[in-house]
Design an enzyme around this catalytic site. Sequence first.
Site, PDB file in Angstrom:
ATOM      1  N   LYS A 142       0.855  -1.181   0.000  1.00 26.76           N
ATOM      2  CA  LYS A 142       0.000   0.000   0.000  1.00 26.76           C
ATOM      3  C   LYS A 142       0.902   1.245   0.000  1.00 26.76           C
ATOM      4  CE  LYS A 142      -3.888   1.717   2.800  1.00 26.76           C
ATOM      5  NZ  LYS A 142      -4.768   1.437   3.941  1.00 26.76           N
ATOM      6  N   SER A 182      -9.403   1.444   2.612  1.00 28.10           N
ATOM      7  CA  SER A 182      -8.508   2.214   1.798  1.00 28.10           C
ATOM      8  C   SER A 182      -7.400   1.370   1.166  1.00 28.10           C
ATOM      9  CB  SER A 182      -7.871   3.326   2.630  1.00 28.10           C
ATOM     10  OG  SER A 182      -7.109   2.779   3.690  1.00 28.10           O
ATOM     11  N   SER A 240     -10.199  -0.522   6.673  1.00 27.02           N
ATOM     12  CA  SER A 240      -9.436  -0.462   5.425  1.00 27.02           C
ATOM     13  C   SER A 240      -8.655  -1.687   5.003  1.00 27.02           C
ATOM     14  CB  SER A 240      -8.503   0.748   5.469  1.00 27.02           C
ATOM     15  OG  SER A 240      -9.281   1.929   5.461  1.00 27.02           O
TER      16      SER A 240
END
Lengths: 474, 482
Positions: free
Chosen positions: B82, B157, B181
């Site tokens: 990420k 996310s 997330s």
Amino acid sequence: MATSNLHYMGAVEALDLFKKKKLSPVELLDAVIKRADKVQPKINSFSQTFYDEARDAAKKAEAKFARGARTRPLEGLPLAVKDEEGIKGLPSSSGCIAFKDAIADETSYIVERCFNAGAIMHARTTTPEFSCAGFTHTKLWGVTRNPWNLDYTPGGSSGGTGATLAAGAAPLGTGSDIGGSIRIPASCSGVVGFKPPYGRNPQGHIFNLDFYCHPGPMARSVADCALLQNVMAGPHPRDIATLKPKMRLPLEYKPIKGMKIALSMDLGYCEVDKDVQKNTKAAVQKLRDAGAIVEEVDLQWTWKTLTAAVNYLAHLFGGTLAEVMRSHRHEMTPYAEWFGDFGARTTAMDYIESLDVAGEMYDTLGPIMEKYDALVCPTNAISAVPADFSPTTETIKINGKEVDPFLGWVMTYPFNIMSRCPVLSVPSGHDRKDVPTGLQIVGRTYDDPTVFQIGAAVEEADPWYTKPSRRPKV
Amino acid sequence: MATTDLTWMGATEALQLFKAKKLSPVEMMDAVIKRAEAVKPSLNPFSNLHFEEAREKAKASESRYAKGKATGALEGVPLVLKEEATIAGLPATSGSLPLKDHVADETLAVVERCFDAGAIMHARTTTPEFSSAVITHSKLWGVTRNPWNPDYTPGGSSGGTASAVAAGVAPIGTGSDIGGSIRVPASTCGLVGFKPPYGRNPEGRIFNMDHYAVEGPLARSVSDCILLQNVMAGPHPRDIASLRPKLTLPTTFKSLNGVKIALSMDLGFIEVSKEVQKNTMDAVAKLRDAGAIVEEVDLGWTPSVKTAAFGHLGHIFGGALGPMLRRHRHELTRYVEFLVDRARDSTAADFLEAQRMVGIMYDTLGPLLERYEVLICPTTAIPAVPADHCPVTGHVEINGKEVEPGFDWVMTWPFNVLGHCPVLSVPSGKGRNGVPTGLQIVGPAYEDAKVFRIGAAIEEADPWFTRPARRPKLATTRKKGK
């Protein structure tokens, strides 16, 4: 031990004699109550007493020992409980006259554990209002004084417990610590106090989510402190933050030979009184004599640490006073009112900033704790402030320099920020006014046993309270 | 070995073949790079690509295996990270235009651990701006899409990671979770995603002081999730809150015979779509078939849980992003603007109220988890929202009722309020639109192994990704209409 000194007997020793039927819990309680009655007019450390109920409980404990029944870890031991700990059905005033008739509807988890372990609460001890200061005086309970020198505070907020222990009016006591409130009174009163790592001991809402906050044990010796800590510690189904599994401390300690200990006299920024420095060096010498390697380190911390702690505490802890302030401002003490007002002015940004400072602090402390087994430093920068000190109107000077009147004289709050580190405060000596000073022993995160091991070494070189000459003359 | 096989090979299997010298990390890396190039246009899950470096590292890995040298727990395994997980010297934009040239000066501890274990990063993945939403689109990177149905979001996310892993770009990826997330993207993409207890995995500043916020693994199988989690976990000298000792998860589990599991379909107050309810009951049936006793419970929770959760998050995000909003309002996304505006007046009282809610919620859940092994509930209330859904102005309807478009379609944030609880999200089925749905498995505070035991049993009854029929169809062009 002669009856006249029975009130100074330690908890571990008393339990051993109870089991051997050489001493009865009734005898010990009688001695403790007699002593309490003698000293209370001077030190004023009790908010409430339960002598009749305690005597009944002591008789029951005596019977258990007599018939050889299985006994619990604190069976028959008198316990002084900080008034702040809720006890179902008992007053829960927080030392504030506005709430003098409030009653708690639940017992705090650590107190429940002490009761379930057979401890006998003979008294509850005084605190400052809302436990928000490092001294102990309120409109409700008056001024609590240091048995070593009545002009000085026994510290706070667990000052009632500190004074009680030092005076021999209980062998064990409870405290709680959000900025230093176990360690400050331990230092001022010349006793042992343990701030466990955050999560080690259970707390009720909402303070169980405040990583600065911990309940913990106080006693006159390291082993007694560990005895009580072992009862308080452990996961609790109602406190989500409690660590698993339960940690059990030994009551006997191996030598510290070969241990590497870091020393910081001033945490990088504090003004430290000459007597405190002298006593700290003396304690360090004891560690070296016991075979430890002690090296000075530079933490590189600054006064930002104090700002961060005050902002954080005011934001959350102070925030809890907002409602009280709305309806009861004029009944509050000036220092509690100041704290609530300050809290109302802090912002989310101040809060975030305090978390940033926490990160910066561990940037230096973390690597040091990888290299060393523990860090030592003074507990308080001066021995104590006057018993009736008013931080809103009075000042504090150390080495000629003025410091913040709320927290500038203590060195405890950085380890509320670094709260996963266990910290034991042990006596380091007396200052020129005969008021005790203390040494903080800071361990690696979650490494409770090491600080007890080092504390035991300091104590072994020079035990307090074991002889009349090592006790306060109240 | 066929490229398709390598694209979909799990990390655990790959490592066995690497060690047996039956497969080279170079072969696997070539396959996944090819796959990445193929899915990039339609899914858009990447913030940065590092194919050349990855190929070099794969060669070095191959050499280590060939020479019988010591190898790390993830040696030669392709990994997507990420973008929010900072890497010294690499862009750290947070998906935000004002930060498009910002470069990190420190590597996140969990990333360091993955690299030290020999994992090879070939791509970094997209997030919403400041990882502040459960969808994945931003002005900086555009819209990231779900491989199962590109009209839909892969969640957020950690949406880029989930999209990439579900599309076969890597067997494992990292995510972070402060409101859902890791679990939301795991659910929408049919993956296994783990939100560890607060303190289990080292976290960066300042979020290591927030019990809502954690780093965790995503994978296509329970065993790969465990593999990555065991690398990420453990105390770290830069994170004071990181727990000791390191907890290493087992890889095999006892049967569920007689194990008691609590079920809450709606956590007491959330509107849950019929198809999610059905898929949840399918998962319950699997657990019962495995011998578990599953009983519905009433948590007694109410919408005040949501007020509390977002009171807390608002305070943190508002405090942290206030200055950014003041200086760059017009460059930020609508949803960040909305979040920070609303949080501007957040007071300590709001924050304290959120803390109170933890106690109120745990007053029922704590004792419940003494009687039951775990609690299960859906991860999301509908499979997913559209890929370009606006969390501020979008419309979400569940069972005919309009709900708030930001976070009402997910059921994850109550377990950030109770952040000390481990939560595993595993696939529970698919929606009519082909988008997967997920099941949350919530364990008692700090008892991570319990949730993996339950997750492993569900997977055993019905593994995903193991055959072509259980994988998303390759989407090299966007399908319209479906």
